[in-house]
Every structure is written in structure tokens, then in C-alpha cells.
Design an enzyme around this catalytic site. Structure first.
Site, PDB file in Angstrom:
ATOM      1  N   CYS A 252     -40.794  -8.915  21.646  1.00 49.62           N
ATOM      2  CA  CYS A 252     -39.387  -9.628  22.078  1.00 49.62           C
ATOM      3  C   CYS A 252     -39.104 -10.699  22.364  1.00 49.62           C
ATOM      4  O   CYS A 252     -39.495 -11.652  22.792  1.00 49.62           O
ATOM      5  CB  CYS A 252     -38.501  -8.643  23.705  1.00 49.62           C
ATOM      6  SG  CYS A 252     -37.061  -8.789  23.735  1.00 49.62           S
ATOM      7  N   ASN A 261     -47.125  -5.806  20.398  1.00 54.03           N
ATOM      8  CA  ASN A 261     -47.242  -4.323  19.733  1.00 54.03           C
ATOM      9  C   ASN A 261     -47.973  -3.843  20.037  1.00 54.03           C
ATOM     10  O   ASN A 261     -49.556  -4.347  20.330  1.00 54.03           O
ATOM     11  CB  ASN A 261     -46.303  -4.036  19.253  1.00 54.03           C
ATOM     12  CG  ASN A 261     -44.596  -4.228  19.127  1.00 54.03           C
ATOM     13  OD1 ASN A 261     -44.072  -3.026  20.177  1.00 54.03           O
ATOM     14  ND2 ASN A 261     -44.150  -4.828  18.603  1.00 54.03           N
TER      15      ASN A 261
END
Length: 325
Positions: A252, A261
Site C-alpha cells: 500500500c 503481498n
């Protein structure tokens, strides 16, 4: 069992939603050429991934990496059997997504209002108003033309900007998203704060308060090395859709230190090794990784499975009789 288009009988126990073309690309400086994106998405679909989040309808000046999302959606909806998902921050983004033909819209609502103001420049009340507007827009369409609308509860396990996040607030805001018109909600560990005990507890609280049908998916980060452990906890509790990004790219951009991720390739191996069918073909998955690597020269890609390879004699879950444990 027979294989259909690289999948075992086309059936899955756990669906992996590939978010690399959106969450992955938005967090790196390199802008992947549009034609390379198309090749990558086609390769991912060929590997058996049935849902791909292909982009985000945000102003190009904010995320130039995703400026071609409309073109990418129009291309991806032509791939048979693929559910094309996009992130939309507001009603304007939803309108653009509808015009392009997306099958699924996800609007994020950060449980941490500080993060919401940083990410969307909106308060909780303002985000919920956007959801109501999107719902009205969708309801004006014939039922068979309405895309799925998901509300993603971001920073629901903790926030880099605020610290601990109230689990009661997660449940309350989840209910408000459903009341405002979302078809379902999802949980997102935007900043990689979650641990397996916490994941189990929050899932149970949401389901107890809002019903099992309210939530099926989870988006977890591996920022602090807890990604796959958290997946295991979520799947054992009953989650049936898990987000991941090929090569672990992304995070993010509006949450400091929130890279990381879950690696799609490692997630597929974890689930298949446990006996859960994902519908993903490993050989084609690694071919898709090669497409990604060629399109992002110099960009680090992560994952243990691509380096170590499959164990000798390994079989996909659907090809053996063992049941998930």
C-alpha cells in the site's frame, strides 16, 4: 481426475484472487507497458486463476501505473472464464468501471480513519455515502448486468498511522458497508499487522455478528512474515477466497512500511500440498511469472517455490484422494 484448461475438473476448494496487476503494480515505480500487462493477465488466466484484479479507476496523476485500467478491463473481459475485478475509490470510479465492463468492484473503507483520509481523502461517513451512490447506480441496471460490489475493510488488523484498531469497529463498519449496499465485505491486513490468533478472532466476530455469507475473502500481507500462517488460520476458519500477488510485488503506497503481498506461487503450493484444490497449473503459473519478470526487468520478485521447484512426485490436490486436513 481429468484436467480442463489446466484445471482439475475445473473445480476449486479455495479460490486465489490474483491482485498483482493492481495492488502489485501500484506500489512500484516502474510503469508496465499496456501490452505487457495484457500478456501477463492472459498468462495468469491460462494458469487457472479465475479472478484477477486488473487495475484501479483512480486519477492517472495519482497512480500513473494504472492509467490504462479501462483498456485492460476491456481486454480482460474477453478472456473466457475470467472474473475481472477492479478497485474503485468512489462513484466516479465505479461509473468508469461499469463503462469498461468489469465484473467485480471493490471499494476500500479503512477502519483507521487516519488511513482513510490519507488513502481516499474521505471520512468513514463520506466513503459510506459513495457506497450508497454506487449501489443506486448498480440497481438501475438489469439484474444480470450488475457487477458484484465488495466493501474491503482495510487496516482491520492494525494501522501504521494509528496503531491498534478496534475489532468492534471492524464489525460495526462491516455492517454499515452491507447496509449501504455492498454484496459482501472482505478483510484486508493493509499494513501486515495481523497474526493467526487475531485473524481467527476477527473472522469469528464478523461472522457471528453479520452472518457467514457476509464475508468470504481475505487480503493478507507478508510484511512481518505472517502471511502464510495467517492464510492457514483463515482457511481453517472457513474463508474460501484469498488474495495474493505474483512474485509478492506490491503493498500500500499510503501506509508506510506496508510492502509485502503474499506470493501467489507459494500460496498455491501451500494450499495444494494441504489437499485444497486451487485449479492452478504450476507449469503455467511459472510461465506467467516469466512474463512478469521480462516486463519488469530489475524489479525484485519473491517466492520460495519458484526457486526450489516442486517436490519429487508432487501431485495437485485434485489428482489424489487425500482430503484437506
Amino acid at each position: 481426475m481429468s484436467k480442463v484448461d489446466g484445471k482439475v475438473d475445473g473445480k476449486v476448494d479455495i479460490e486465489i484472487s490474483e491482485v498483482g496487476p493492481r495492488d502489485g503494480l501500484q506500489s512500484i515505480a516502474t510503469v508496465m507497458p499496456t501490452e505487457d500487462k495484457k500478456r501477463w493477465i492472459a498468462a495468469l488466466a491460462s494458469a487457472g486463476l479465475q479472478e484477477i484484479e486488473v487495475g484501479s479507476f483512480v486519477p492517472p496523476k495519482l497512480l500513473p501505473q494504472l492509467a490504462d485500467t479501462a483498456e485492460i478491463v476491456r481486454y480482460a473481459i474477453g478472456i473466457g472464464g475470467l472474473r475481472v475485478a477492479v478497485l474503485v475509490p468512489n462513484l466516479r470510479g465505479a461509473s468508469d468501471a461499469l463503462a469498461a465492463g468489469a465484473h467485480k468492484l471493490t471499494i476500500p473503507l479503512s477502519v483507521s480513519e487516519t488511513h482513510s483520509l490519507k488513502n481516499l481523502r474521505k471520512t468513514h461517513t463520506q466513503v459510506l455515502e459513495e457506497v450508497r451512490g454506487i449501489r443506486a447506480l448498480l440497481d438501475a441496471l438489469p439484474p444480470d448486468q450488475r457487477p458484484q460490489l465488495e466493501g474491503s475493510l482495510s487496516t482491520c488488523f492494525g494501522c501504521t498511522l494509528e496503531g491498534p484498531v478496534s475489532e468492534d469497529a471492524v464489525v460495526r463498519l462491516g455492517g454499515q458497508l452491507l447496509d449501504a449496499g455492498c454484496d459482501e465485505i472482505g478483510l484486508s491486513d493493509t499494513t501486515g499487522y495481523g497474526n493467526p490468533v487475531q485473524v481467527r478472532r476477527v473472522l469469528r466476530k464478523v461472522w457471528n455478528a453479520l452472518g457467514r455469507d457476509s464475508l468470504n475473502g481475505i487480503h493478507l500481507h507478508n510484511t512481518r512474515g505472517q502471511g502464510l500462517a495467517n492464510v492457514l488460520a483463515a482457511v481453517e476458519e472457513g474463508v474460501t477466497t484469498v488474495d495474493a500477488s505474483m512474485g509478492g510485488i506490491g503493498g500500500c503506497p499510503f501506509a508506510p512500511g506496508a510492502s509485502g503481498n503474499i506470493v501467489t506461487e507459494d500460496l498455491v503450493f501451500l494450499l495444494e500440498a494441504m489437499g485444497y484444490r486451487t485449479g492452478v497449473d504450476f507449469e503455467r503459473l511459472l510461465s506467467a511469472r516469466a512474463v512478469l519478470a521480462a516486463a519488469l526487468p530489475g524489479e525484485p520478485l519473491y517466492g520460495f517455490l519458484p526457486e526450489a521447484g516442486l517436490p519429487r512426485g508432487f501431485e495437485l490436490a485434485g489428482e489424489r484422494a487425500a482430503e484437506p486436513v
